[in-house]
Motif scaffolding. Structure first.
Motif, PDB file in Angstrom:
ATOM      1  N   LEU A 264      22.645  24.135   9.205  1.00  0.00           N
ATOM      2  CA  LEU A 264      21.590  24.049   8.190  1.00  0.00           C
ATOM      3  C   LEU A 264      21.697  25.202   7.198  1.00  0.00           C
ATOM      4  O   LEU A 264      21.459  25.020   5.997  1.00  0.00           O
ATOM      5  CB  LEU A 264      20.211  24.039   8.862  1.00  0.00           C
ATOM      6  CG  LEU A 264      19.864  22.764   9.638  1.00  0.00           C
ATOM      7  CD1 LEU A 264      18.533  22.939  10.369  1.00  0.00           C
ATOM      8  CD2 LEU A 264      19.805  21.554   8.719  1.00  0.00           C
ATOM      9  N   LEU A 265      22.074  26.372   7.682  1.00  0.00           N
ATOM     10  CA  LEU A 265      22.265  27.502   6.778  1.00  0.00           C
ATOM     11  C   LEU A 265      23.421  27.236   5.819  1.00  0.00           C
ATOM     12  O   LEU A 265      23.332  27.522   4.618  1.00  0.00           O
ATOM     13  CB  LEU A 265      22.528  28.776   7.581  1.00  0.00           C
ATOM     14  CG  LEU A 265      22.724  30.063   6.758  1.00  0.00           C
ATOM     15  CD1 LEU A 265      21.503  30.347   5.893  1.00  0.00           C
ATOM     16  CD2 LEU A 265      23.026  31.241   7.672  1.00  0.00           C
ATOM     17  N   ARG A 266      24.497  26.672   6.338  1.00  0.00           N
ATOM     18  CA  ARG A 266      25.643  26.332   5.487  1.00  0.00           C
ATOM     19  C   ARG A 266      25.240  25.313   4.423  1.00  0.00           C
ATOM     20  O   ARG A 266      25.641  25.433   3.259  1.00  0.00           O
ATOM     21  CB  ARG A 266      26.790  25.792   6.341  1.00  0.00           C
ATOM     22  CG  ARG A 266      28.043  25.451   5.534  1.00  0.00           C
ATOM     23  CD  ARG A 266      29.222  25.132   6.437  1.00  0.00           C
ATOM     24  NE  ARG A 266      29.000  23.950   7.269  1.00  0.00           N
ATOM     25  CZ  ARG A 266      29.932  23.435   8.073  1.00  0.00           C
ATOM     26  NH1 ARG A 266      31.119  24.017   8.184  1.00  0.00           N
ATOM     27  NH2 ARG A 266      29.670  22.367   8.790  1.00  0.00           N
ATOM     28  N   LYS A 267      24.426  24.338   4.816  1.00  0.00           N
ATOM     29  CA  LYS A 267      23.938  23.347   3.840  1.00  0.00           C
ATOM     30  C   LYS A 267      23.181  24.028   2.708  1.00  0.00           C
ATOM     31  O   LYS A 267      23.377  23.708   1.522  1.00  0.00           O
ATOM     32  CB  LYS A 267      23.023  22.339   4.551  1.00  0.00           C
ATOM     33  CG  LYS A 267      22.409  21.275   3.638  1.00  0.00           C
ATOM     34  CD  LYS A 267      21.165  20.642   4.238  1.00  0.00           C
ATOM     35  CE  LYS A 267      19.969  21.565   4.149  1.00  0.00           C
ATOM     36  NZ  LYS A 267      18.690  20.928   4.540  1.00  0.00           N
ATOM     37  N   ASP A 268      22.337  24.996   3.054  1.00  0.00           N
ATOM     38  CA  ASP A 268      21.532  25.660   2.033  1.00  0.00           C
ATOM     39  C   ASP A 268      22.379  26.570   1.147  1.00  0.00           C
ATOM     40  O   ASP A 268      22.119  26.687  -0.065  1.00  0.00           O
ATOM     41  CB  ASP A 268      20.411  26.449   2.695  1.00  0.00           C
ATOM     42  CG  ASP A 268      19.324  25.546   3.260  1.00  0.00           C
ATOM     43  OD1 ASP A 268      19.300  24.352   2.890  1.00  0.00           O
ATOM     44  OD2 ASP A 268      18.519  26.009   4.062  1.00  0.00           O
TER      45      ASP A 268
ATOM     46  N   ALA B  67       0.833  -1.200   0.000  1.00  0.00           N
ATOM     47  CA  ALA B  67       0.000   0.000   0.000  1.00  0.00           C
ATOM     48  C   ALA B  67       0.871   1.253   0.000  1.00  0.00           C
ATOM     49  O   ALA B  67       2.039   1.220   0.394  1.00  0.00           O
ATOM     50  CB  ALA B  67      -0.913   0.002   1.226  1.00  0.00           C
ATOM     51  N   ALA B  68       0.271   2.369  -0.441  1.00  0.00           N
ATOM     52  CA  ALA B  68       1.004   3.636  -0.452  1.00  0.00           C
ATOM     53  C   ALA B  68       0.008   4.789  -0.517  1.00  0.00           C
ATOM     54  O   ALA B  68      -1.026   4.677  -1.193  1.00  0.00           O
ATOM     55  CB  ALA B  68       1.955   3.713  -1.642  1.00  0.00           C
ATOM     56  N   PRO B  69       0.299   5.901   0.152  1.00  0.00           N
ATOM     57  CA  PRO B  69      -0.532   7.097  -0.031  1.00  0.00           C
ATOM     58  C   PRO B  69      -0.516   7.514  -1.497  1.00  0.00           C
ATOM     59  O   PRO B  69       0.480   7.318  -2.194  1.00  0.00           O
ATOM     60  CB  PRO B  69       0.162   8.139   0.857  1.00  0.00           C
ATOM     61  CG  PRO B  69       0.965   7.353   1.843  1.00  0.00           C
ATOM     62  CD  PRO B  69       1.398   6.132   1.107  1.00  0.00           C
ATOM     63  N   LYS B  70      -1.595   8.101  -1.965  1.00  0.00           N
ATOM     64  CA  LYS B  70      -1.648   8.559  -3.354  1.00  0.00           C
ATOM     65  C   LYS B  70      -0.879   9.858  -3.550  1.00  0.00           C
ATOM     66  O   LYS B  70      -0.407  10.152  -4.654  1.00  0.00           O
ATOM     67  CB  LYS B  70      -3.103   8.741  -3.794  1.00  0.00           C
ATOM     68  CG  LYS B  70      -3.872   7.437  -3.929  1.00  0.00           C
ATOM     69  CD  LYS B  70      -3.240   6.550  -5.013  1.00  0.00           C
ATOM     70  CE  LYS B  70      -4.035   5.269  -5.199  1.00  0.00           C
ATOM     71  NZ  LYS B  70      -3.363   4.362  -6.191  1.00  0.00           N
ATOM     72  N   ILE B  71      -0.768  10.647  -2.476  1.00  0.00           N
ATOM     73  CA  ILE B  71      -0.104  11.946  -2.585  1.00  0.00           C
ATOM     74  C   ILE B  71       0.916  12.105  -1.463  1.00  0.00           C
ATOM     75  O   ILE B  71       0.604  11.885  -0.288  1.00  0.00           O
ATOM     76  CB  ILE B  71      -1.124  13.094  -2.518  1.00  0.00           C
ATOM     77  CG1 ILE B  71      -2.146  12.989  -3.653  1.00  0.00           C
ATOM     78  CG2 ILE B  71      -0.412  14.451  -2.558  1.00  0.00           C
ATOM     79  CD1 ILE B  71      -3.249  14.036  -3.576  1.00  0.00           C
ATOM     80  N   PHE B  72       2.126  12.493  -1.831  1.00  0.00           N
ATOM     81  CA  PHE B  72       3.182  12.812  -0.877  1.00  0.00           C
ATOM     82  C   PHE B  72       3.466  14.315  -0.999  1.00  0.00           C
ATOM     83  O   PHE B  72       3.640  14.822  -2.112  1.00  0.00           O
ATOM     84  CB  PHE B  72       4.461  12.032  -1.187  1.00  0.00           C
ATOM     85  CG  PHE B  72       4.397  10.568  -0.856  1.00  0.00           C
ATOM     86  CD1 PHE B  72       5.141  10.054   0.199  1.00  0.00           C
ATOM     87  CD2 PHE B  72       3.610   9.698  -1.610  1.00  0.00           C
ATOM     88  CE1 PHE B  72       5.103   8.695   0.502  1.00  0.00           C
ATOM     89  CE2 PHE B  72       3.563   8.344  -1.317  1.00  0.00           C
ATOM     90  CZ  PHE B  72       4.313   7.844  -0.261  1.00  0.00           C
ATOM     91  N   VAL B  73       3.501  14.997   0.131  1.00  0.00           N
ATOM     92  CA  VAL B  73       3.814  16.430   0.159  1.00  0.00           C
ATOM     93  C   VAL B  73       5.021  16.617   1.074  1.00  0.00           C
ATOM     94  O   VAL B  73       4.930  16.361   2.282  1.00  0.00           O
ATOM     95  CB  VAL B  73       2.632  17.267   0.678  1.00  0.00           C
ATOM     96  CG1 VAL B  73       2.983  18.766   0.636  1.00  0.00           C
ATOM     97  CG2 VAL B  73       1.362  16.982  -0.113  1.00  0.00           C
ATOM     98  N   ASP B  74       6.128  17.032   0.504  1.00  0.00           N
ATOM     99  CA  ASP B  74       7.329  17.205   1.322  1.00  0.00           C
ATOM    100  C   ASP B  74       7.633  18.679   1.542  1.00  0.00           C
ATOM    101  O   ASP B  74       7.785  19.440   0.587  1.00  0.00           O
ATOM    102  CB  ASP B  74       8.540  16.534   0.692  1.00  0.00           C
ATOM    103  CG  ASP B  74       9.782  16.770   1.545  1.00  0.00           C
ATOM    104  OD1 ASP B  74       9.723  16.452   2.749  1.00  0.00           O
ATOM    105  OD2 ASP B  74      10.771  17.304   1.026  1.00  0.00           O
ATOM    106  N   CYS B  75       7.730  19.066   2.804  1.00  0.00           N
ATOM    107  CA  CYS B  75       7.989  20.457   3.183  1.00  0.00           C
ATOM    108  C   CYS B  75       9.428  20.693   3.605  1.00  0.00           C
ATOM    109  O   CYS B  75       9.778  21.791   4.048  1.00  0.00           O
ATOM    110  CB  CYS B  75       7.048  20.865   4.317  1.00  0.00           C
ATOM    111  SG  CYS B  75       5.293  20.736   3.906  1.00  0.00           S
ATOM    112  N   SER B  76      10.284  19.693   3.475  1.00  0.00           N
ATOM    113  CA  SER B  76      11.679  19.808   3.874  1.00  0.00           C
ATOM    114  C   SER B  76      12.466  20.634   2.863  1.00  0.00           C
ATOM    115  O   SER B  76      11.999  20.909   1.755  1.00  0.00           O
ATOM    116  CB  SER B  76      12.310  18.413   3.979  1.00  0.00           C
ATOM    117  OG  SER B  76      11.465  17.505   4.648  1.00  0.00           O
ATOM    118  N   SER B  77      13.674  21.032   3.260  1.00  0.00           N
ATOM    119  CA  SER B  77      14.589  21.719   2.337  1.00  0.00           C
ATOM    120  C   SER B  77      15.642  20.723   1.879  1.00  0.00           C
ATOM    121  O   SER B  77      16.559  20.390   2.641  1.00  0.00           O
ATOM    122  CB  SER B  77      15.252  22.918   3.025  1.00  0.00           C
ATOM    123  OG  SER B  77      14.314  23.912   3.329  1.00  0.00           O
ATOM    124  N   ILE B  78      15.497  20.212   0.651  1.00  0.00           N
ATOM    125  CA  ILE B  78      16.456  19.243   0.128  1.00  0.00           C
ATOM    126  C   ILE B  78      16.873  19.679  -1.278  1.00  0.00           C
ATOM    127  O   ILE B  78      16.285  20.578  -1.866  1.00  0.00           O
ATOM    128  CB  ILE B  78      15.878  17.811   0.097  1.00  0.00           C
ATOM    129  CG1 ILE B  78      14.743  17.695  -0.933  1.00  0.00           C
ATOM    130  CG2 ILE B  78      15.388  17.397   1.482  1.00  0.00           C
ATOM    131  CD1 ILE B  78      14.262  16.274  -1.150  1.00  0.00           C
TER     132      ILE B  78
END
Length: 324
Positions: A240-244, A89-100
């Protein structure tokens, strides 16, 4: 998806994830939550959320939101041991709010498509205080028809609304550009504040002037209290700022866009990591909020900072309406 009330899954109960999911719960939505440290999610259960013991238990939700630290974390909760997609099974919709990164996002989008799922990239702008005060903003990309389905729920989370910018990973580019500006503005704000202080101007007076000028912004105002009173309560770390900034520079190289200001900011930020070694507790210095860059600039200017003990409004005070 249910024609009435969809079941929403949520992964990530950090400084941002918790208040974001909380807004959905307070709005009366059915929310199932998983977090690596379950204790962090337990207060949300008291408000009506349902806690699960593994990401795999979220495979039956209608839409799944994620707010995690890195692309590696996201891949793990989707496809790793005990991940959402462990079973059939799997959700039909994935919403990602992360910074990648854009490449990571595109790869995940492709793998989800193989499982018949749609993916909306939806990074957000702000911090936990912004979420609670109803002043978070968001940017989204992916299939427009799918975005139209999830927009009402993103609007609940982001009090300032969501900007749809197109297909694929375009939202990731917007967030990378946003956080590059965050780094540049923060470094410059620290430099000019110390410049004014060394000339004899109190920080609170200088920043009050700046905030009331055409150069003032929501950001400069809400960081003013921290800079005046040396409150380094963490909203976003230097790491995290350095990563961005690194993500922004990588995008610049890939698209052949010169970014000399970003390069200089990245070098200045690295000095903060070096300055940490002069502290009694280097890790605590690096775990503090990124606005502590002010201390590093002051150190290089030969200034010993002291709190000015002048409370400054942040503009993020929670109104009764925003708290509802």
């Amino acid at each position: 998806m249910s024609a009435t009330q969809p079941t929403i899954g949520w992964i990530g109960m950090g400084r941002m994830g918790y208040p974001m999911a909380e807004r959905l719960v307070k709005a009366g939505h059915t929310v199932k939550v998983w977090n690596r440290t379950k204790a962090k999610a337990e207060p949300l259960a008291a408000q009506g959320a349902t806690l699960v013991d593994s990401p795999a238990e979220l495979a039956d939700v209608d839409m799944l939101f994620t707010m995690v630290s890195t692309g590696k974390d996201l891949e793990q909760v989707y496809f790793g041991a005990g991940g959402v997609l462990t079973g059939d099974a799997a959700p039909k919709i994935f919403v990602d709010c992360s910074s990648i990164g854009t490449d990571q996002s595109a790869e995940l989008r492709g793998r989800l498509a193989e499982r018949g799922a749609s993916f909306i990239a939806c990074p957000v702008s702000g911090n936990g205080k912004c979420v609670k005060s109803g002043k978070l903003s968001a940017v989204a990309s992916g299939p427009k028809a799918v975005f139209d389905q999830v927009e009402p729920y993103i609007d609940v989370i982001a009090g300032r609304g969501v900007s749809y910018v197109g297909e694929g990973e375009l939202a990731r580019f917007c967030k990378i550009a946003h956080n590059v500006m965050l780094g540049v503005v923060t470094q410059n704000l620290a430099e000019i504040t110390i410049l004014a202080q060394k000339a004899g101007v109190p920080r609170h007076a200088f920043l009050d002037f700046m905030n009331n000028s055409v150069m003032g912004s929501i950001f400069t105002r809400y960081k003013t209290n921290a800079l005046v009173n040396l409150d380094w309560t963490t909203t976003f770390t230097p790491a995290l700022l350095r990563k961005d900034l690194d993500l922004g520079l990588a995008a610049g190289r890939a698209l052949e866009v010169p970014m000399p200001t970003t390069t200089a900011t990245r070098d200045a930020l690295q000095a903060h990591f070096g300055a940490a070694q002069l502290k009694d507790d280097p890790q605590a210095y690096l775990d503090a909020d990124f606005s502590a860059l002010l201390e590093t600039v002051a150190l290089t200017a030969g200034i010993q900072l002291e709190p000015e003990d002048v409370p400054m409004p942040t503009g993020l005070e929670i109104t009764a309406q925003a708290a509802e």
